[in-house]
Design a protein around this motif. Structure first.
Motif, PDB file in Angstrom:
ATOM      1  N   GLU A 208     -24.306  -9.076  -1.069  1.00  0.00           N
ATOM      2  CA  GLU A 208     -25.031  -7.932  -0.506  1.00  0.00           C
ATOM      3  C   GLU A 208     -25.934  -8.403   0.622  1.00  0.00           C
ATOM      4  O   GLU A 208     -26.657  -9.391   0.500  1.00  0.00           O
ATOM      5  CB  GLU A 208     -25.857  -7.239  -1.588  1.00  0.00           C
ATOM      6  CG  GLU A 208     -24.998  -6.488  -2.601  1.00  0.00           C
ATOM      7  CD  GLU A 208     -25.837  -5.877  -3.726  1.00  0.00           C
ATOM      8  OE1 GLU A 208     -27.022  -6.242  -3.827  1.00  0.00           O
ATOM      9  OE2 GLU A 208     -25.296  -5.052  -4.474  1.00  0.00           O
TER      10      GLU A 208
ATOM     11  N   MET B  87     -15.353  -8.573 -11.322  1.00  0.00           N
ATOM     12  CA  MET B  87     -16.709  -8.284 -10.893  1.00  0.00           C
ATOM     13  C   MET B  87     -17.558  -7.652 -11.985  1.00  0.00           C
ATOM     14  O   MET B  87     -18.774  -7.535 -11.840  1.00  0.00           O
ATOM     15  CB  MET B  87     -16.690  -7.380  -9.661  1.00  0.00           C
ATOM     16  CG  MET B  87     -16.067  -8.017  -8.434  1.00  0.00           C
ATOM     17  SD  MET B  87     -16.902  -9.542  -7.896  1.00  0.00           S
ATOM     18  CE  MET B  87     -18.425  -8.869  -7.230  1.00  0.00           C
ATOM     19  N   ALA B  88     -16.947  -7.231 -13.103  1.00  0.00           N
ATOM     20  CA  ALA B  88     -17.715  -6.664 -14.222  1.00  0.00           C
ATOM     21  C   ALA B  88     -18.319  -7.752 -15.105  1.00  0.00           C
ATOM     22  O   ALA B  88     -19.151  -7.454 -15.960  1.00  0.00           O
ATOM     23  CB  ALA B  88     -16.827  -5.751 -15.061  1.00  0.00           C
ATOM     24  N   THR B  89     -17.907  -9.016 -14.909  1.00  0.00           N
ATOM     25  CA  THR B  89     -18.455 -10.108 -15.701  1.00  0.00           C
ATOM     26  C   THR B  89     -19.865 -10.457 -15.234  1.00  0.00           C
ATOM     27  O   THR B  89     -20.318 -10.006 -14.176  1.00  0.00           O
ATOM     28  CB  THR B  89     -17.559 -11.356 -15.588  1.00  0.00           C
ATOM     29  OG1 THR B  89     -17.548 -11.787 -14.219  1.00  0.00           O
ATOM     30  CG2 THR B  89     -16.138 -11.049 -16.030  1.00  0.00           C
ATOM     31  N   GLN B  90     -20.538 -11.304 -16.008  1.00  0.00           N
ATOM     32  CA  GLN B  90     -21.889 -11.711 -15.637  1.00  0.00           C
ATOM     33  C   GLN B  90     -21.889 -12.503 -14.335  1.00  0.00           C
ATOM     34  O   GLN B  90     -22.748 -12.284 -13.470  1.00  0.00           O
ATOM     35  CB  GLN B  90     -22.515 -12.551 -16.761  1.00  0.00           C
ATOM     36  CG  GLN B  90     -22.771 -11.782 -18.043  1.00  0.00           C
ATOM     37  CD  GLN B  90     -23.839 -10.713 -17.872  1.00  0.00           C
ATOM     38  OE1 GLN B  90     -24.728 -10.833 -17.041  1.00  0.00           O
ATOM     39  NE2 GLN B  90     -23.748  -9.657 -18.666  1.00  0.00           N
TER      40      GLN B  90
ATOM     41  N   LYS C 272     -21.825 -10.460  -6.690  1.00  0.00           N
ATOM     42  CA  LYS C 272     -22.099  -9.213  -5.979  1.00  0.00           C
ATOM     43  C   LYS C 272     -23.458  -9.271  -5.297  1.00  0.00           C
ATOM     44  O   LYS C 272     -23.624  -8.843  -4.149  1.00  0.00           O
ATOM     45  CB  LYS C 272     -22.052  -8.035  -6.953  1.00  0.00           C
ATOM     46  CG  LYS C 272     -22.256  -6.684  -6.291  1.00  0.00           C
ATOM     47  CD  LYS C 272     -22.169  -5.552  -7.307  1.00  0.00           C
ATOM     48  CE  LYS C 272     -22.411  -4.211  -6.635  1.00  0.00           C
ATOM     49  NZ  LYS C 272     -22.371  -3.093  -7.629  1.00  0.00           N
ATOM     50  N   MET C 273     -24.450  -9.817  -6.001  1.00  0.00           N
ATOM     51  CA  MET C 273     -25.785  -9.926  -5.401  1.00  0.00           C
ATOM     52  C   MET C 273     -25.769 -10.864  -4.201  1.00  0.00           C
ATOM     53  O   MET C 273     -26.460 -10.644  -3.212  1.00  0.00           O
ATOM     54  CB  MET C 273     -26.786 -10.428  -6.451  1.00  0.00           C
ATOM     55  CG  MET C 273     -27.136  -9.393  -7.508  1.00  0.00           C
ATOM     56  SD  MET C 273     -28.480  -9.927  -8.593  1.00  0.00           S
ATOM     57  CE  MET C 273     -27.675 -11.216  -9.522  1.00  0.00           C
TER      58      MET C 273
ATOM     59  N   GLU D  13     -14.655  -8.191 -20.551  1.00  0.00           N
ATOM     60  CA  GLU D  13     -14.890  -7.822 -19.154  1.00  0.00           C
ATOM     61  C   GLU D  13     -14.178  -8.821 -18.251  1.00  0.00           C
ATOM     62  O   GLU D  13     -14.067 -10.008 -18.589  1.00  0.00           O
ATOM     63  CB  GLU D  13     -16.389  -7.829 -18.809  1.00  0.00           C
ATOM     64  CG  GLU D  13     -17.234  -6.836 -19.591  1.00  0.00           C
ATOM     65  CD  GLU D  13     -17.035  -5.397 -19.170  1.00  0.00           C
ATOM     66  OE1 GLU D  13     -16.159  -5.134 -18.308  1.00  0.00           O
ATOM     67  OE2 GLU D  13     -17.741  -4.516 -19.704  1.00  0.00           O
TER      68      GLU D  13
ATOM     69  N   GLN E 169     -21.439 -10.205 -11.398  1.00  0.00           N
ATOM     70  CA  GLN E 169     -22.653  -9.531 -10.954  1.00  0.00           C
ATOM     71  C   GLN E 169     -23.478 -10.431 -10.047  1.00  0.00           C
ATOM     72  O   GLN E 169     -24.099  -9.969  -9.078  1.00  0.00           O
ATOM     73  CB  GLN E 169     -23.474  -9.099 -12.169  1.00  0.00           C
ATOM     74  CG  GLN E 169     -22.780  -8.029 -13.019  1.00  0.00           C
ATOM     75  CD  GLN E 169     -23.585  -7.651 -14.247  1.00  0.00           C
ATOM     76  OE1 GLN E 169     -24.805  -7.734 -14.259  1.00  0.00           O
ATOM     77  NE2 GLN E 169     -22.900  -7.236 -15.302  1.00  0.00           N
TER      78      GLN E 169
END
Length: 547
Positions: free
Chosen positions: A227, A214-217, A223-224, A211, A220
């Motif tokens: 938001e 942004m698909a990595t841990q 991303k949080m 990965e 994520q």
């Protein structure tokens, strides 16, 4: 990751990613890069300062104040209108400043990605920008590297990865290159996977990227962080309710005054309208937003001096309603830095600060030389346990690690592995070993105390086992050290790790931060219940909590 790669073996992972152990071709990598995008944390869509400024005026109380200011201006109350407008603008400026400051700090997360990676492309080793990595790329890793993406380990040679920033584990995780059969495994136990922005502290590896971006841990997590939280704080709820109540009351009273005066004929309709407007303007608490904003801003600045990041001003007030604080242990309550606490040598258990070594002490040599730490321009690099051993000596005035290493050059080594739980090095005719005390004592038949070597008796073994348990009960990580003199023709191998001379034990721990004790006491005094969250053993957590 939707697909649980940790359940698959290397062949299945390679097949799933349509790649092979020799890596991708440049053409295929370029095609995949077009499809997946660069391997970086995506830029959060930044709101302009003008937009941030305009959004500060959406609060109901602010809207009412703006209406009141315009009405006051029309009614000839220019000074009142100017004061109200200044209050509104001051509120907006404070809000924009704090939000922009917080977003700049959050954006710093994007700078963590390692800039370059060693990768197999066209069956040759190439050094490329980490942003150009794609799923299916095969990367080469060694101690000191930062893992550039989420990867599956195809080969792992005595590999340890420090994952404290992601999982909270203070001790590096031993990695492997084999599938894990369980269906659901916590992140910290996925030992055949490596995660973006974690550090290789020991060993080498060959891994395939599964990965990126942004698909990595860590993606994520980013991303949080980006938001926007729309939760309304208690203060915002109360002010909103107060604004609505005041708005209704003021309109009702103003309408009543206007209607009563007009119907009774006491004043002309125009005079009654101006009277009703003046009453409405006077009834609006234009000082309230300013007082609230200034109070919150002062609280924010005070917290900023203590390195606490506040994104929105009202969040400061929300802290006043806090009943429980749940804090991670590693790196938050503790320093995320292993530290030598106690020594056992020459039949005595002493605090680390009280024990000083001569450079030719066998215990000192074992700690320094049975060690893969490396000195770099930015500091020590390696397993935190091993770097802590070096740091203990560097803290002693006049101790020269480089001089000791030059005097005792390493001629051979047996890396640590999870089966024997030992590491040995050879320097000339001297074998130095460190590892788990129980494993070390199985191979030791002698002990050195006060410079004298004597047989390791049953009584002495029991004493050492008792000291080992005593240190472990204090949640200390215990290491044992031993040595042996080799014959000139002897070769370093597993058979050489026998008939060792035991020289000592050390106890290490990730110590708590100095300010934690006072902070916990203050939270309890305020009626807040502090909780510690950790993946460590219960005894370790209890020891930190008690300290």
């Amino acid at each position: 990751m939707a697909l649980k790669y940790y359940q698959l073996d290397a062949a299945q992972v390679l097949a799933q990613l349509h790649t092979q152990k020799t890596g991708l071709s440049q053409t295929e990598a370029a095609t995949r890069l077009q499809a997946t995008g660069p391997n970086k944390l995506s830029d959060h869509k930044q709101t302009s300062l003008l937009t941030k400024f305009i959004l500060q005026f959406k609060d109901l109380m602010i809207i009412i104040l703006m209406i009141a200011a315009f009405v006051a201006l029309l009614a000839g109350e220019g000074s009142d209108a100017i004061i109200i407008f200044l209050v509104i603008i001051l509120n907006a400026v404070f809000g924009v400043f704090q939000e922009a400051k917080a977003e700049n700090a959050i954006a710093a997360l994007q700078k963590m990605t390692t800039p370059r990676s060693r990768v197999l492309r066209d069956q040759t080793v190439q050094v490329i920008d980490s942003e150009d990595l794609v799923p299916g790329d095969v990367v080469l890793l060694e101690a000191g590297d930062i893992i550039p993406a989420d990867v599956y380990f195809l080969e792992a040679n005595a590999l340890k990865v420090e994952e404290a920033a992601l999982t909270g584990e203070s001790v590096p995780v031993e990695k492997q290159a084999s599938p894990l059969p369980a269906k659901d495994i916590p992140l910290a136990e996925q030992t055949n996977l490596g995660f973006m922005n974690t550090n290789v502290t020991y060993g080498t590896a060959q891994a395939v990227v599964v990965e990126t971006g942004m698909a990595t841990q860590v993606g994520q997590i980013a991303k949080m962080l980006t938001e926007v939280d729309q939760t309304v704080t208690p203060l915002q709820k109360n002010i909103s309710h107060l604004s609505k109540v005041l708005s209704v009351l003021i309109l009702v009273i103003a309408a009543f005054i206007f209607a009563f005066g007009t119907l009774t004929g006491r004043e002309s309709p125009l005079d009654m309208l101006l009277t009703a407007i003046s009453l409405a303007v006077a009834a609006i608490p234009e000082g309230l937003p300013a007082i609230v904003t200034i109070t919150l801003a002062l609280g924010t600045q005070k917290m900023a001096k203590k390195h606490a990041l506040i994104r929105k001003l009202p969040a400061v007030e929300t802290l006043g309603a806090t009943q429980i604080i749940a804090s991670d242990k590693t790196g938050t309550l503790t320093q995320n830095k292993m530290t030598v606490e106690q020594f056992y040598t020459d039949g005595q258990l002493k605090p680390a600060a009280q024990l000083k070594f001569q450079a030719d002490s066998k215990l000192a040599l074992a700690m320094l030389l049975a060690n893969d730490s490396q000195q770099t321009p930015t500091g020590l690099v390696g397993d935190p346990t091993e770097t802590a051993l070096i740091q203990h000596f560097l803290g002693q005035t006049g101790f020269d690690w480089d001089k000791v290493c030059a005097a005792y050059p390493r001629t051979a080594s047996l890396p640590f592995d999870s089966d024997r739980k030992l590491m040995s090095v050879q320097t000339g005719e001297l074998l130095l070993t460190k590892g788990a005390p129980d494993e070390l004592l199985r191979r030791a038949n002698f002990i050195e105390e006060a410079g004298q070597v004597t047989p390791l008796t049953k009584a002495k073994r029991q004493e050492l086992a008792k000291v080992n348990k005593q240190l472990a009960d204090q949640a200390l990580r215990v290491l044992g050290f031993a040595y042996k003199k080799l014959a000139p023709a002897d070769q370093l191998n597993l058979e050489a790790e026998q008939d060792l001379i035991f020289v000592g034990l050390i106890g290490m721990i990730d110590p708590e931060r100095p300010e934690v004790k006072a902070a916990v006491a203050e939270a309890k005094q305020a009626g807040i219940r502090p909780l510690m969250i950790t993946g460590d053993h219960m005894d370790t957590a209890r020891a930190i909590a008690i300290r």
